[in-house]
Design a protein around this motif. Structure first.
Motif, mmCIF file in Angstrom:
data_model
loop_
_atom_site.group_PDB
_atom_site.id
_atom_site.type_symbol
_atom_site.label_atom_id
_atom_site.label_comp_id
_atom_site.label_asym_id
_atom_site.label_seq_id
_atom_site.Cartn_x
_atom_site.Cartn_y
_atom_site.Cartn_z
ATOM 1 N N ASP A 52 0.800 -1.211 0.000
ATOM 2 C CA ASP A 52 0.000 0.000 0.000
ATOM 3 C C ASP A 52 0.842 1.274 0.000
ATOM 4 N N GLU A 53 2.047 1.178 -0.547
ATOM 5 C CA GLU A 53 2.877 2.373 -0.721
ATOM 6 C C GLU A 53 2.238 3.212 -1.828
ATOM 7 N N LEU A 54 2.006 4.470 -1.560
ATOM 8 C CA LEU A 54 1.311 5.353 -2.499
ATOM 9 C C LEU A 54 2.268 6.448 -2.950
ATOM 10 N N ARG A 55 2.278 6.735 -4.254
ATOM 11 C CA ARG A 55 3.188 7.752 -4.795
ATOM 12 C C ARG A 55 2.432 8.752 -5.663
ATOM 13 N N ILE A 56 2.955 9.978 -5.666
ATOM 14 C CA ILE A 56 2.510 11.020 -6.592
ATOM 15 C C ILE A 56 3.757 11.443 -7.362
ATOM 16 N N TYR A 57 3.642 11.526 -8.683
ATOM 17 C CA TYR A 57 4.782 11.813 -9.531
ATOM 18 C C TYR A 57 4.828 13.286 -9.929
ATOM 19 N N ARG A 58 6.027 13.839 -9.866
ATOM 20 C CA ARG A 58 6.245 15.243 -10.208
ATOM 21 C C ARG A 58 5.885 15.493 -11.666
ATOM 22 N N ASN A 59 5.255 16.624 -11.922
ATOM 23 C CA ASN A 59 4.944 17.034 -13.289
ATOM 24 C C ASN A 59 4.984 18.565 -13.319
ATOM 25 N N ALA A 60 6.150 19.104 -13.639
ATOM 26 C CA ALA A 60 6.333 20.558 -13.629
ATOM 27 C C ALA A 60 5.388 21.255 -14.599
ATOM 28 N N ALA A 61 5.129 20.632 -15.751
ATOM 29 C CA ALA A 61 4.240 21.244 -16.742
ATOM 30 C C ALA A 61 2.818 21.402 -16.205
ATOM 31 N N ARG A 62 2.445 20.556 -15.255
ATOM 32 C CA ARG A 62 1.100 20.631 -14.674
ATOM 33 C C ARG A 62 1.101 21.348 -13.316
ATOM 34 N N GLY A 63 2.248 21.923 -12.944
ATOM 35 C CA GLY A 63 2.308 22.739 -11.745
ATOM 36 C C GLY A 63 2.801 22.061 -10.484
ATOM 37 N N PHE A 64 3.084 20.753 -10.545
ATOM 38 C CA PHE A 64 3.577 20.061 -9.348
ATOM 39 C C PHE A 64 5.071 19.828 -9.518
ATOM 40 N N ASN A 65 5.838 20.776 -9.001
ATOM 41 C CA ASN A 65 7.288 20.724 -9.117
ATOM 42 C C ASN A 65 7.887 21.071 -7.760
ATOM 43 N N TYR A 66 9.061 20.575 -7.474
ATOM 44 C CA TYR A 66 9.673 20.797 -6.172
ATOM 45 C C TYR A 66 11.162 20.553 -6.231
ATOM 46 N N GLU A 67 11.832 21.041 -5.206
ATOM 47 C CA GLU A 67 13.257 20.815 -5.015
ATOM 48 C C GLU A 67 13.443 20.075 -3.694
ATOM 49 N N ALA A 68 14.579 19.422 -3.537
ATOM 50 C CA ALA A 68 14.889 18.776 -2.255
ATOM 51 C C ALA A 68 14.872 19.858 -1.178
ATOM 52 N N GLY A 69 14.255 19.554 -0.050
ATOM 53 C CA GLY A 69 14.154 20.500 1.049
ATOM 54 C C GLY A 69 12.858 21.286 1.062
ATOM 55 N N ASP A 70 12.135 21.303 -0.062
ATOM 56 C CA ASP A 70 10.821 21.953 -0.089
ATOM 57 C C ASP A 70 9.838 21.134 0.740
ATOM 58 N N VAL A 71 8.739 21.748 1.090
ATOM 59 C CA VAL A 71 7.651 21.051 1.766
ATOM 60 C C VAL A 71 6.605 20.714 0.712
ATOM 61 N N TRP A 72 6.266 19.441 0.585
ATOM 62 C CA TRP A 72 5.154 19.061 -0.285
ATOM 63 C C TRP A 72 4.006 18.660 0.614
ATOM 64 N N TYR A 73 2.789 18.855 0.123
ATOM 65 C CA TYR A 73 1.631 18.614 0.971
ATOM 66 C C TYR A 73 0.448 18.103 0.160
ATOM 67 N N VAL A 74 -0.455 17.456 0.872
ATOM 68 C CA VAL A 74 -1.752 17.046 0.330
ATOM 69 C C VAL A 74 -2.797 17.505 1.328
ATOM 70 N N PHE A 75 -3.937 17.950 0.801
ATOM 71 C CA PHE A 75 -5.040 18.265 1.690
ATOM 72 C C PHE A 75 -6.345 18.012 0.971
ATOM 73 N N ARG A 76 -7.403 17.983 1.761
ATOM 74 C CA ARG A 76 -8.714 17.628 1.237
ATOM 75 C C ARG A 76 -9.733 18.704 1.583
ATOM 76 N N ARG A 77 -10.534 19.009 0.579
ATOM 77 C CA ARG A 77 -11.761 19.793 0.770
ATOM 78 C C ARG A 77 -12.857 18.936 0.168
ATOM 79 N N GLY A 78 -13.716 18.406 0.996
ATOM 80 C CA GLY A 78 -14.740 17.483 0.494
ATOM 81 C C GLY A 78 -14.076 16.277 -0.124
ATOM 82 N N ARG A 79 -14.435 15.965 -1.364
ATOM 83 C CA ARG A 79 -13.852 14.819 -2.071
ATOM 84 C C ARG A 79 -12.763 15.266 -3.041
ATOM 85 N N ARG A 80 -12.289 16.490 -2.905
ATOM 86 C CA ARG A 80 -11.231 16.986 -3.777
ATOM 87 C C ARG A 80 -9.880 16.891 -3.081
ATOM 88 N N LEU A 81 -8.921 16.315 -3.793
ATOM 89 C CA LEU A 81 -7.560 16.220 -3.285
ATOM 90 C C LEU A 81 -6.732 17.334 -3.900
#
Length: 148
Positions: A88-117
């Motif tokens: 049950d290891e879950l991953r999200i893959y970086r996609n800079a073109a779609r706005g999800f980009n990061y560098e080592a040391g950044d904080v990445w996060y997930v949150f929920r509003r209703g059924r939206r991730l």
């Protein structure tokens, strides 16, 4: 780690979790959601286990909302999966073109509003300022992000 009161208020989130991007995650272009940190629960409560592909070969983009460091939120499709058949290891893959980009040391996060991730990332200095600064303070934002 699970969101505290400040993060929930800042993101207008029902729940959320975050981690620091490791060097390995940056190199591989993926972040791993950790069950004990609460990240998996947030993703599953928004998307539902059955809607997340299992195994890397069957991976396909899943609809999420990507939040930029400026607060812009837009609907995108990112690859999210359980890459290993029996785990049950879950991953999200970086996609800079779609706005999800990061560098080592950044904080990445997930949150929920209703059924939206929602997923996103920001520099650690900005993360630590949540609830403590005026988000429109151009001098602070310029110094924190290195912009001139």
């Amino acid at each position: 780690m699970k969101f505290g009161k400040l993060q929930r208020a800042y993101f207008k989130a029902q729940d959320g979790a975050y981690s620091i991007v490791t060097d390995n995650e940056r190199k591989k272009g993926q972040v791993t959601l950790v069950e004990k940190e609460g990240e998996v629960d947030v993703a599953l409560s928004a998307l539902g286990r059955a809607n997340i592909p299992r195994e890397a070969a069957k991976a396909k983009p899943v609809g999420v909302y990507v939040r930029s460091t400026t607060g812009l939120e837009k609907s995108e499709k990112l690859t999210i999966n359980f890459p290993k058949a029996g785990k049950d290891e879950l991953r999200i893959y970086r996609n800079a073109a779609r706005g999800f980009n990061y560098e080592a040391g950044d904080v990445w996060y997930v949150f929920r509003r209703g059924r939206r991730l929602y997923v996103g990332c920001m520099a650690e200095v900005l993360w630590r300022s949540i609830g403590r600064i005026d988000p429109d303070d151009e001098t602070y934002l310029s110094d924190a992000t290195g912009a001139s």
